[in-house]
Design a protein around this motif. Structure first.
Motif, PDB file in Angstrom:
ATOM      1  N   ILE A   8       0.838  -1.211   0.000  1.00  0.00           N
ATOM      2  CA  ILE A   8       0.000   0.000   0.000  1.00  0.00           C
ATOM      3  C   ILE A   8       0.870   1.257   0.000  1.00  0.00           C
ATOM      4  N   SER A   9       2.098   1.135   0.475  1.00  0.00           N
ATOM      5  CA  SER A   9       2.998   2.296   0.555  1.00  0.00           C
ATOM      6  C   SER A   9       3.213   2.935  -0.820  1.00  0.00           C
ATOM      7  N   PRO A  10       2.815   4.193  -0.974  1.00  0.00           N
ATOM      8  CA  PRO A  10       2.943   4.848  -2.289  1.00  0.00           C
ATOM      9  C   PRO A  10       4.395   5.096  -2.685  1.00  0.00           C
ATOM     10  N   TYR A  11       5.264   5.298  -1.686  1.00  0.00           N
ATOM     11  CA  TYR A  11       6.689   5.531  -2.001  1.00  0.00           C
ATOM     12  C   TYR A  11       7.325   4.215  -2.475  1.00  0.00           C
ATOM     13  N   THR A  12       6.893   3.106  -1.862  1.00  0.00           N
ATOM     14  CA  THR A  12       7.360   1.790  -2.332  1.00  0.00           C
ATOM     15  C   THR A  12       6.862   1.558  -3.756  1.00  0.00           C
ATOM     16  N   ASP A  32       6.337  -5.206   7.765  1.00  0.00           N
ATOM     17  CA  ASP A  32       5.422  -4.396   8.569  1.00  0.00           C
ATOM     18  C   ASP A  32       6.266  -3.386   9.353  1.00  0.00           C
ATOM     19  N   VAL A  33       6.068  -2.103   9.052  1.00  0.00           N
ATOM     20  CA  VAL A  33       6.880  -1.081   9.732  1.00  0.00           C
ATOM     21  C   VAL A  33       6.156  -0.467  10.926  1.00  0.00           C
ATOM     22  N   ASN A  34       5.012  -1.027  11.271  1.00  0.00           N
ATOM     23  CA  ASN A  34       4.271  -0.453  12.403  1.00  0.00           C
ATOM     24  C   ASN A  34       4.940  -0.670  13.760  1.00  0.00           C
ATOM     25  N   LEU A  46      15.858   4.822  10.074  1.00  0.00           N
ATOM     26  CA  LEU A  46      14.579   5.535  10.071  1.00  0.00           C
ATOM     27  C   LEU A  46      13.406   4.568  10.194  1.00  0.00           C
ATOM     28  N   GLY A  47      13.673   3.280   9.929  1.00  0.00           N
ATOM     29  CA  GLY A  47      12.624   2.262  10.063  1.00  0.00           C
ATOM     30  C   GLY A  47      11.478   2.454   9.098  1.00  0.00           C
ATOM     31  N   LYS A  48      11.795   2.976   7.900  1.00  0.00           N
ATOM     32  CA  LYS A  48      10.727   3.268   6.936  1.00  0.00           C
ATOM     33  C   LYS A  48      10.945   2.511   5.638  1.00  0.00           C
ATOM     34  N   VAL A  49       9.834   2.346   4.913  1.00  0.00           N
ATOM     35  CA  VAL A  49       9.915   1.771   3.566  1.00  0.00           C
ATOM     36  C   VAL A  49       9.548   2.861   2.553  1.00  0.00           C
ATOM     37  N   PRO A  50      10.156   2.742   1.373  1.00  0.00           N
ATOM     38  CA  PRO A  50      11.004   1.682   0.857  1.00  0.00           C
ATOM     39  C   PRO A  50      12.455   1.806   1.327  1.00  0.00           C
ATOM     40  N   THR A  51      13.077   0.631   1.462  1.00  0.00           N
ATOM     41  CA  THR A  51      14.524   0.548   1.679  1.00  0.00           C
ATOM     42  C   THR A  51      15.045  -0.499   0.698  1.00  0.00           C
ATOM     43  N   TYR A  61      17.980   4.524   0.940  1.00  0.00           N
ATOM     44  CA  TYR A  61      16.710   5.136   1.295  1.00  0.00           C
ATOM     45  C   TYR A  61      16.914   6.625   1.120  1.00  0.00           C
ATOM     46  N   ASP A  62      15.901   7.484   0.920  1.00  0.00           N
ATOM     47  CA  ASP A  62      14.521   7.080   0.806  1.00  0.00           C
ATOM     48  C   ASP A  62      14.167   6.848  -0.668  1.00  0.00           C
ATOM     49  N   SER A  63      12.865   6.915  -1.020  1.00  0.00           N
ATOM     50  CA  SER A  63      12.465   6.572  -2.388  1.00  0.00           C
ATOM     51  C   SER A  63      13.165   7.440  -3.433  1.00  0.00           C
ATOM     52  N   ARG A  64      13.415   8.705  -3.093  1.00  0.00           N
ATOM     53  CA  ARG A  64      14.027   9.582  -4.110  1.00  0.00           C
ATOM     54  C   ARG A  64      15.456   9.181  -4.414  1.00  0.00           C
ATOM     55  N   VAL A  65      16.160   8.735  -3.377  1.00  0.00           N
ATOM     56  CA  VAL A  65      17.542   8.265  -3.570  1.00  0.00           C
ATOM     57  C   VAL A  65      17.526   6.944  -4.349  1.00  0.00           C
ATOM     58  N   ALA A  97       4.400  15.890  -5.684  1.00  0.00           N
ATOM     59  CA  ALA A  97       3.549  14.701  -5.510  1.00  0.00           C
ATOM     60  C   ALA A  97       3.850  14.026  -4.161  1.00  0.00           C
ATOM     61  N   ASP A  98       5.135  13.887  -3.837  1.00  0.00           N
ATOM     62  CA  ASP A  98       5.507  13.275  -2.546  1.00  0.00           C
ATOM     63  C   ASP A  98       5.032  14.148  -1.382  1.00  0.00           C
ATOM     64  N   GLY A  99       5.054  15.450  -1.587  1.00  0.00           N
ATOM     65  CA  GLY A  99       4.609  16.378  -0.535  1.00  0.00           C
ATOM     66  C   GLY A  99       3.122  16.232  -0.249  1.00  0.00           C
ATOM     67  N   GLY A 104      -0.973  13.846   3.256  1.00  0.00           N
ATOM     68  CA  GLY A 104      -2.068  12.860   3.315  1.00  0.00           C
ATOM     69  C   GLY A 104      -1.817  11.802   4.371  1.00  0.00           C
ATOM     70  N   LEU A 105      -0.560  11.376   4.484  1.00  0.00           N
ATOM     71  CA  LEU A 105      -0.223  10.368   5.495  1.00  0.00           C
ATOM     72  C   LEU A 105      -0.400  10.933   6.901  1.00  0.00           C
ATOM     73  N   LEU A 106      -0.034  12.208   7.077  1.00  0.00           N
ATOM     74  CA  LEU A 106      -0.217  12.815   8.404  1.00  0.00           C
ATOM     75  C   LEU A 106      -1.706  12.869   8.766  1.00  0.00           C
ATOM     76  N   ARG A 108      -3.951  10.823   7.671  1.00  0.00           N
ATOM     77  CA  ARG A 108      -4.368   9.437   7.979  1.00  0.00           C
ATOM     78  C   ARG A 108      -3.892   9.013   9.367  1.00  0.00           C
ATOM     79  N   TYR A 109      -2.616   9.268   9.675  1.00  0.00           N
ATOM     80  CA  TYR A 109      -2.096   8.864  10.991  1.00  0.00           C
ATOM     81  C   TYR A 109      -2.905   9.543  12.099  1.00  0.00           C
ATOM     82  N   GLU A 110      -3.247  10.816  11.873  1.00  0.00           N
ATOM     83  CA  GLU A 110      -4.026  11.551  12.879  1.00  0.00           C
ATOM     84  C   GLU A 110      -5.396  10.899  13.070  1.00  0.00           C
TER      85      GLU A 110
HETATM   86  N1  LIG Z   1      10.246  10.283   2.214  1.00  0.00           N
HETATM   87  C1  LIG Z   1      10.166   8.850   2.382  1.00  0.00           C
HETATM   88  C2  LIG Z   1       8.839   8.492   3.012  1.00  0.00           C
HETATM   89  C3  LIG Z   1       8.785   7.036   3.440  1.00  0.00           C
HETATM   90  C4  LIG Z   1       7.606   6.753   4.346  1.00  0.00           C
HETATM   91  O1  LIG Z   1       7.105   7.630   5.060  1.00  0.00           O
HETATM   92  N2  LIG Z   1       7.155   5.498   4.322  1.00  0.00           N
HETATM   93  C5  LIG Z   1       6.081   5.082   5.199  1.00  0.00           C
HETATM   94  C6  LIG Z   1       5.209   4.042   4.523  1.00  0.00           C
HETATM   95  S1  LIG Z   1       4.247   4.747   3.244  1.00  0.00           S
HETATM   96  C7  LIG Z   1       6.669   4.433   6.423  1.00  0.00           C
HETATM   97  O2  LIG Z   1       7.576   3.642   6.312  1.00  0.00           O
HETATM   98  N3  LIG Z   1       6.112   4.758   7.598  1.00  0.00           N
HETATM   99  C8  LIG Z   1       6.507   4.132   8.809  1.00  0.00           C
HETATM  100  C9  LIG Z   1       6.488   5.092   9.951  1.00  0.00           C
HETATM  101  O3  LIG Z   1       6.373   6.310   9.722  1.00  0.00           O
HETATM  102  O4  LIG Z   1       6.595   4.620  11.064  1.00  0.00           O
HETATM  103  C10 LIG Z   1      10.346   8.163   1.027  1.00  0.00           C
HETATM  104  O5  LIG Z   1      10.156   8.826  -0.003  1.00  0.00           O
HETATM  105  O6  LIG Z   1      10.747   6.988   0.982  1.00  0.00           O
END
Ligand SMILES: N[C@@H](CCC(=O)N[C@@H](CS)C(=O)NCC(=O)O)C(=O)O
Length: 202
Positions: A8-12, A32-34, A46-51, A61-65, A97-99, A104-106, A108-110
């Motif tokens: 579901i991750s759009p950056y992935t 699962d990064v939760n 950073l514990g985030k995807v994509p890696t 990381y991150d997706s732009r790199v 687009a990433d912005g 949008g993610l903020l 959703r998290y909220e």
């Molecule tokens: N700027 C990063 C954003 C990555 C990001 O926020 N990924 C989310 C999934 S869509 C994530 O891993 N979130 C886990 C968290 O924030 O704990 C990128 O472009 O890769």
């Protein structure tokens, strides 16, 4: 090479689309990064995807790199132009687009926090940021087929990944298909590409 990510991750998704367009073989591990201690942490603090974990163990990381790396390792379907001004223009589209996604993610998290802890003012600020950015995207896209220079590029991929996620999660009830017709037309065109159609979040 192994991509750690989520379906579901759009950056992935952005990275998966670039891999497909450039015909680069790569293992895909859904993680699962939760949890605080998640399987990405040993590779990416950073514990985030994509890696992206390279064969020598280097993690990107991150997706732009990651997409910059992938575009440079294969000459097939160049997605980031060499020309300085064009490259910057494409990367600006990606940043926009990433912005929208970041905001949008903020939202959703909220929305999934405990009701008592939610701040409407915070969500409204993010939604206003999304709306301003979407209006800018709609204006810049206009009648064009592609975001930049009449040529399919990373800008189009980033925009489609953003819209696909908004379609799936609808943060704040946003309905971009009716509000932004140029964006909707662009997304429908993008869905003709297998790399996009095969990675729709579900
Ligand atoms: N700027 C990063 C954003 C990555 C990001 O926020 N990924 C989310 C999934 S869509 C994530 O891993 N979130 C886990 C968290 O924030 O704990 C990128 O472009 O890769």
């Amino acid at each position: 090479m192994k991509l750690l990510g989520g379906t579901i991750s759009p950056y992935t998704r952005k990275v998966r689309v670039v891999l497909a367009e450039k015909k680069i073989d790569c293992d895909f591990e859904i993680v699962d990064v939760n949890p605080v201690d998640n399987p990405v942490n040993p590779h990416n603090p950073l514990g985030k995807v994509p890696t992206l974990v390279l064969d020598d163990g280097t993690a990107l990381y991150d997706s732009r790199v990651i997409v910059e790396f992938l575009d440079s390792v294969s000459p097939i379907s160049r997605l980031i132009p060499d020309d300085n001004r064009e490259r910057v223009a494409v990367r600006r589209w990606e940043a926009l687009a990433d912005g929208v996604l970041d905001a949008g993610l903020l939202v959703r998290y909220e929305s999934i926090r405990d009701k008592k802890e939610q701040s409407q003012a915070w969500s409204d600020k993010q939604l206003a940021r999304m709306k301003r950015s979407m209006a800018q995207i709609e204006k810049e896209l206009g009648e064009r087929t592609w975001c930049r220079a009449d040529r399919y590029s990373l800008a189009d991929i980033a925009l489609a990944c953003c819209m696909g996620w908004l379609d799936f999660r609808k943060p704040g009830g946003v309905d971009w298909r009716s509000d932004y017709p140029a964006v909707a037309r662009h997304y429908d065109k993008m869905m003709e590409r297998p790399a996009i159609a095969d990675t729709v979040p579900k």
